[in-house]
Design a protein around this motif. Structure first.
Motif, PDB file in Angstrom:
ATOM      1  N   SER A 149      67.700  32.884 -19.462  1.00 44.10           N
ATOM      2  CA  SER A 149      68.536  33.860 -20.166  1.00 44.10           C
ATOM      3  C   SER A 149      68.044  33.944 -21.609  1.00 44.10           C
ATOM      4  CB  SER A 149      70.010  33.445 -20.134  1.00 44.10           C
ATOM      5  OG  SER A 149      70.242  32.398 -21.054  1.00 44.10           O
ATOM      6  N   PRO A 150      68.158  35.124 -22.215  1.00 43.82           N
ATOM      7  CA  PRO A 150      67.735  35.248 -23.618  1.00 43.82           C
ATOM      8  C   PRO A 150      68.465  34.260 -24.539  1.00 43.82           C
ATOM      9  CG  PRO A 150      68.098  37.413 -22.671  1.00 43.82           C
ATOM     10  CD  PRO A 150      68.581  36.405 -21.662  1.00 43.82           C
ATOM     11  N   GLU A 151      69.742  34.052 -24.287  1.00 40.99           N
ATOM     12  CA  GLU A 151      70.523  33.138 -25.138  1.00 40.99           C
ATOM     13  C   GLU A 151      70.010  31.703 -25.027  1.00 40.99           C
ATOM     14  OE1 GLU A 151      72.641  34.271 -27.346  1.00 40.99           O
ATOM     15  OE2 GLU A 151      72.612  36.310 -26.566  1.00 40.99           O
ATOM     16  N   ARG A 152      69.684  31.278 -23.812  1.00 38.62           N
ATOM     17  CA  ARG A 152      69.184  29.915 -23.617  1.00 38.62           C
ATOM     18  C   ARG A 152      67.807  29.762 -24.255  1.00 38.62           C
ATOM     19  NH1 ARG A 152      68.644  26.122 -18.771  1.00 38.62           N
ATOM     20  NH2 ARG A 152      68.528  24.132 -19.877  1.00 38.62           N
ATOM     21  N   MET A 153      66.963  30.775 -24.112  1.00 45.33           N
ATOM     22  CA  MET A 153      65.639  30.725 -24.736  1.00 45.33           C
ATOM     23  C   MET A 153      65.789  30.570 -26.249  1.00 45.33           C
ATOM     24  SD  MET A 153      62.418  33.385 -24.557  1.00 45.33           S
ATOM     25  CE  MET A 153      63.450  34.795 -24.885  1.00 45.33           C
ATOM     26  N   ALA A 154      66.666  31.356 -26.844  1.00 44.60           N
ATOM     27  CA  ALA A 154      66.889  31.283 -28.289  1.00 44.60           C
ATOM     28  C   ALA A 154      67.411  29.903 -28.692  1.00 44.60           C
ATOM     29  CB  ALA A 154      67.852  32.383 -28.727  1.00 44.60           C
ATOM     30  N   GLU A 155      68.304  29.379 -27.879  1.00 47.27           N
ATOM     31  CA  GLU A 155      68.876  28.058 -28.166  1.00 47.27           C
ATOM     32  C   GLU A 155      67.797  26.971 -28.103  1.00 47.27           C
ATOM     33  OE1 GLU A 155      71.596  25.120 -25.572  1.00 47.27           O
ATOM     34  OE2 GLU A 155      72.406  27.142 -25.789  1.00 47.27           O
ATOM     35  N   LEU A 156      66.988  26.983 -27.041  1.00 48.78           N
ATOM     36  CA  LEU A 156      65.954  25.962 -26.848  1.00 48.78           C
ATOM     37  C   LEU A 156      64.874  26.004 -27.933  1.00 48.78           C
ATOM     38  CD1 LEU A 156      65.435  26.095 -22.984  1.00 48.78           C
ATOM     39  CD2 LEU A 156      66.355  24.170 -24.303  1.00 48.78           C
ATOM     40  N   THR A 157      64.596  27.182 -28.457  1.00 49.06           N
ATOM     41  CA  THR A 157      63.532  27.334 -29.456  1.00 49.06           C
ATOM     42  C   THR A 157      64.079  27.403 -30.878  1.00 49.06           C
ATOM     43  OG1 THR A 157      63.552  29.743 -29.233  1.00 49.06           O
ATOM     44  CG2 THR A 157      62.023  28.518 -27.819  1.00 49.06           C
ATOM     45  N   GLN A 158      65.385  27.242 -31.015  1.00 52.08           N
ATOM     46  CA  GLN A 158      66.068  27.331 -32.311  1.00 52.08           C
ATOM     47  C   GLN A 158      65.727  28.649 -33.008  1.00 52.08           C
ATOM     48  OE1 GLN A 158      64.854  23.673 -34.204  1.00 52.08           O
ATOM     49  NE2 GLN A 158      66.267  22.470 -32.973  1.00 52.08           N
ATOM     50  N   ALA A 159      65.711  29.710 -32.201  1.00 49.64           N
ATOM     51  CA  ALA A 159      65.345  31.035 -32.699  1.00 49.64           C
ATOM     52  C   ALA A 159      66.495  31.675 -33.473  1.00 49.64           C
ATOM     53  CB  ALA A 159      64.950  31.942 -31.533  1.00 49.64           C
ATOM     54  N   THR A 160      66.118  32.567 -34.356  1.00 47.20           N
ATOM     55  CA  THR A 160      67.055  33.393 -35.095  1.00 47.20           C
ATOM     56  C   THR A 160      67.007  34.780 -34.476  1.00 47.20           C
ATOM     57  OG1 THR A 160      66.568  32.165 -37.114  1.00 47.20           O
ATOM     58  CG2 THR A 160      67.571  34.354 -37.379  1.00 47.20           C
ATOM     59  N   TRP A 161      68.167  35.388 -34.248  1.00 40.14           N
ATOM     60  CA  TRP A 161      68.212  36.749 -33.696  1.00 40.14           C
ATOM     61  C   TRP A 161      67.945  37.755 -34.808  1.00 40.14           C
ATOM     62  CZ3 TRP A 161      68.055  37.874 -28.720  1.00 40.14           C
ATOM     63  CH2 TRP A 161      68.420  36.884 -27.805  1.00 40.14           C
ATOM     64  N   VAL A 162      67.080  38.736 -34.517  1.00 39.22           N
ATOM     65  CA  VAL A 162      66.738  39.783 -35.477  1.00 39.22           C
ATOM     66  C   VAL A 162      66.694  41.131 -34.764  1.00 39.22           C
ATOM     67  CG1 VAL A 162      65.413  38.284 -37.058  1.00 39.22           C
ATOM     68  CG2 VAL A 162      64.245  39.381 -35.134  1.00 39.22           C
ATOM     69  N   ASP A 163      66.681  42.188 -35.553  1.00 40.10           N
ATOM     70  CA  ASP A 163      66.542  43.554 -35.012  1.00 40.10           C
ATOM     71  C   ASP A 163      65.299  44.158 -35.664  1.00 40.10           C
ATOM     72  OD1 ASP A 163      66.751  46.159 -34.149  1.00 40.10           O
ATOM     73  OD2 ASP A 163      68.629  46.584 -35.193  1.00 40.10           O
ATOM     74  N   VAL A 164      64.142  43.994 -34.981  1.00 34.61           N
ATOM     75  CA  VAL A 164      62.880  44.445 -35.575  1.00 34.61           C
ATOM     76  C   VAL A 164      62.071  45.354 -34.647  1.00 34.61           C
ATOM     77  CG1 VAL A 164      62.649  42.510 -37.185  1.00 34.61           C
ATOM     78  CG2 VAL A 164      61.685  42.307 -34.874  1.00 34.61           C
ATOM     79  N   CYS A 165      62.696  45.828 -33.585  1.00 32.53           N
ATOM     80  CA  CYS A 165      61.982  46.686 -32.630  1.00 32.53           C
ATOM     81  C   CYS A 165      62.617  48.069 -32.549  1.00 32.53           C
ATOM     82  CB  CYS A 165      61.972  46.064 -31.242  1.00 32.53           C
ATOM     83  SG  CYS A 165      60.922  44.611 -31.130  1.00 32.53           S
ATOM     84  N   LEU A 166      61.830  49.000 -32.040  1.00 29.18           N
ATOM     85  CA  LEU A 166      62.311  50.362 -31.800  1.00 29.18           C
ATOM     86  C   LEU A 166      63.065  50.384 -30.485  1.00 29.18           C
ATOM     87  CD1 LEU A 166      59.054  52.284 -32.704  1.00 29.18           C
ATOM     88  CD2 LEU A 166      61.136  52.207 -34.033  1.00 29.18           C
TER      89      LEU A 166
END
Length: 152
Positions: free
Chosen positions: A135-152
């Protein structure tokens, strides 16, 4: 080596996530979507960017395109894509197998909100024929990612 580091990452942090290896290349979004029988957007592509002196990874849905204006607003400077050689040296993963897991060098990871369109995405897993379903949320959690809005 790269596939190995991703396997080790999941063994250490998420043993329930299985690395999928296929007999064919999944090095492009189109190839990966066809091989995994999913929409191109469900393939989570990892882009290696240099902004000022920092290398970052941006993970976005497969059919999204980076928006230079949003990138500059979010990170305060223009971004450039790394060369193939830089990608391998810095991430430890070959182009077509780049993912935010099992990195050679610790890097800041950013997940684009475009990923949230799907309950499950398939990022590469360190090789041009490997991936994981997550899941995107789990991927972000595992990689300590920050959510951003940088795409079209």
């Amino acid at each position: 080596m790269s596939l190995q580091s991703v396997r080790q990452f999941f063994a250490d942090h998420a043993p329930d996530v299985e690395v999928i290896e296929l007999g064919q290349s999944t090095a492009t979004v189109a190839l990966a979507a066809e091989a995994h029988n999913v929409a191109p957007g469900q393939i989570a592509k990892t882009l290696s960017l240099k902004i000022k002196d920092e290398v970052i990874l941006v993970v976005a849905k497969g059919d999204a395109r980076l928006d230079n204006k949003k990138l500059k607003q979010t990170f305060g400077a223009k971004a450039r894509m790394l060369s193939s050689d830089e990608v391998v040296t810095i991430t430890g993963h070959p182009v077509g197998g780049v993912c935010p897991f099992g990195l050679e060098t610790p890097l800041a990871v950013y997940c684009d909100i475009s990923l949230r369109e799907y309950a499950e995405v398939l990022p590469a897993a360190g090789a041009i024929h490997s991936a994981v379903r997550i899941s995107p949320e789990r991927m972000a959690e595992l990689t300590q990612a920050t959510w951003v809005d940088v795409c079209l």
